[in-house]
Design a protein around this motif. Structure first.
Motif, mmCIF file in Angstrom:
data_model
loop_
_atom_site.group_PDB
_atom_site.id
_atom_site.type_symbol
_atom_site.label_atom_id
_atom_site.label_comp_id
_atom_site.label_asym_id
_atom_site.label_seq_id
_atom_site.Cartn_x
_atom_site.Cartn_y
_atom_site.Cartn_z
ATOM 1 N N UNK A 1 -27.582 92.443 -32.607
ATOM 2 C CA UNK A 1 -27.492 91.409 -31.564
ATOM 3 C C UNK A 1 -26.132 91.450 -30.885
ATOM 4 N N UNK A 2 -25.069 91.600 -31.660
ATOM 5 C CA UNK A 2 -23.715 91.659 -31.093
ATOM 6 C C UNK A 2 -23.561 92.893 -30.208
ATOM 7 N N UNK A 3 -24.072 94.022 -30.648
ATOM 8 C CA UNK A 3 -23.962 95.257 -29.860
ATOM 9 C C UNK A 3 -24.747 95.168 -28.558
ATOM 10 N N UNK A 4 -25.885 94.485 -28.604
ATOM 11 C CA UNK A 4 -26.727 94.329 -27.411
ATOM 12 C C UNK A 4 -26.306 93.133 -26.558
ATOM 13 N N UNK A 5 -25.377 92.333 -27.090
ATOM 14 C CA UNK A 5 -24.882 91.141 -26.397
ATOM 15 C C UNK A 5 -26.017 90.155 -26.099
ATOM 16 N N UNK A 6 -26.841 89.933 -27.135
ATOM 17 C CA UNK A 6 -27.916 88.948 -27.049
ATOM 18 C C UNK A 6 -27.835 88.043 -28.280
ATOM 19 N N UNK A 7 -28.594 86.960 -28.266
ATOM 20 C CA UNK A 7 -28.576 86.047 -29.408
ATOM 21 C C UNK A 7 -29.305 86.672 -30.595
ATOM 22 N N UNK A 8 -28.978 86.181 -31.787
ATOM 23 C CA UNK A 8 -29.665 86.676 -32.980
ATOM 24 C C UNK A 8 -31.154 86.314 -32.931
ATOM 25 N N UNK A 9 -31.479 85.190 -32.306
ATOM 26 C CA UNK A 9 -32.879 84.788 -32.165
ATOM 27 C C UNK A 9 -33.639 85.787 -31.280
ATOM 28 N N UNK A 10 -33.037 86.188 -30.173
ATOM 29 C CA UNK A 10 -33.667 87.189 -29.305
ATOM 30 C C UNK A 10 -33.820 88.517 -30.032
ATOM 31 N N UNK A 11 -32.786 88.905 -30.786
ATOM 32 C CA UNK A 11 -32.857 90.166 -31.538
ATOM 33 C C UNK A 11 -33.945 90.087 -32.598
ATOM 34 N N UNK B 1 -36.844 92.808 -33.002
ATOM 35 C CA UNK B 1 -37.066 93.529 -34.253
ATOM 36 C C UNK B 1 -38.476 93.301 -34.785
ATOM 37 N N UNK B 2 -38.996 92.108 -34.615
ATOM 38 C CA UNK B 2 -40.360 91.823 -35.042
ATOM 39 C C UNK B 2 -41.347 92.692 -34.276
ATOM 40 N N UNK B 3 -41.155 92.791 -32.961
ATOM 41 C CA UNK B 3 -42.020 93.627 -32.125
ATOM 42 C C UNK B 3 -41.909 95.100 -32.529
ATOM 43 N N UNK B 4 -40.692 95.580 -32.749
ATOM 44 C CA UNK B 4 -40.492 96.977 -33.132
ATOM 45 C C UNK B 4 -41.112 97.273 -34.495
ATOM 46 N N UNK B 5 -41.018 96.305 -35.397
ATOM 47 C CA UNK B 5 -41.605 96.499 -36.727
ATOM 48 C C UNK B 5 -43.131 96.531 -36.645
ATOM 49 N N UNK C 1 -39.440 100.586 -36.701
ATOM 50 C CA UNK C 1 -38.289 100.313 -37.561
ATOM 51 C C UNK C 1 -38.758 99.948 -38.961
ATOM 52 N N UNK C 2 -37.821 100.000 -39.890
ATOM 53 C CA UNK C 2 -38.057 99.555 -41.259
ATOM 54 C C UNK C 2 -37.056 98.459 -41.581
ATOM 55 N N UNK C 3 -37.484 97.505 -42.402
ATOM 56 C CA UNK C 3 -36.599 96.451 -42.916
ATOM 57 C C UNK C 3 -36.589 96.565 -44.429
ATOM 58 N N UNK C 4 -35.393 96.421 -44.984
ATOM 59 C CA UNK C 4 -35.314 96.305 -46.429
ATOM 60 C C UNK C 4 -34.246 95.280 -46.775
ATOM 61 N N UNK C 5 -34.412 94.643 -47.897
ATOM 62 C CA UNK C 5 -33.468 93.616 -48.338
ATOM 63 C C UNK C 5 -32.253 94.309 -48.951
#
Length: 145
Positions: free
Chosen positions: A57-67, A71-75, A80-84
């Motif tokens: 979000x910081x790199x794209x200069x958007x809010x974390x909510x928008x990111x 990310x949900x759409x990309x997943x 993309x992959x998500x891991x804890x």
């Protein structure tokens, strides 16, 4: 007078670069499937290997909510992959999936092929050499902060 000339150079360069970007965007059928921010996010993940959502979000200069929505759409698309995180269970680490990497490279290849064809069709050998020489100064401008 020199300042006016410099401003004109800056304006001309901005115009031609903007137009080139627009033309390149049209020459990838694969890229049309994603928004500009989604494509940029995939490119960042390819470059950095893994990132946290707030870093993206910081790199794209958007809010974390928008990111989070991106990310949900990309997943959902399998890009993309998500891991804890093993060290902090509250953090999700985002990586590019193999499908995402293939899509990114396909977009780049489509655009590179079109641009190569355009350069060969419209530029003399001398003009092509001029383009090679201007890559360095253009890179310096892009990296200026």
């Amino acid at each position: 007078m020199a300042q006016e000339k410099d401003i004109q150079l800056a304006g001309d360069l901005r115009t031609v670069v903007t137009r080139l970007i627009k033309v390149l965007r049209k020459h990838s059928q694969t890229a049309d499937k994603l928004s500009l921010t989604e494509r940029s996010t995939i490119a960042l993940l390819d470059q950095h290997q893994e990132l946290l959502p707030n870093e993206l979000a910081a790199m794209e200069k958007i809010t974390t909510q928008s990111m989070s929505q991106i990310l949900s759409n990309l997943q959902q698309r399998g890009l993309i992959n998500r891991r804890i995180s093993e060290t902090d269970k509250r953090k999700a680490i985002i990586t590019l999936s193999e499908t995402g990497r293939q899509m990114l490279y396909q977009v780049r290849n489509e655009r590179n092929a079109w641009l190569n064809d355009a350069i060969e069709a419209t530029c003399t050998a001398q003009e092509q050499e001029m383009l090679r020489q201007v890559i360095g100064p253009l890179t310096k401008i892009v990296n200026f902060d």
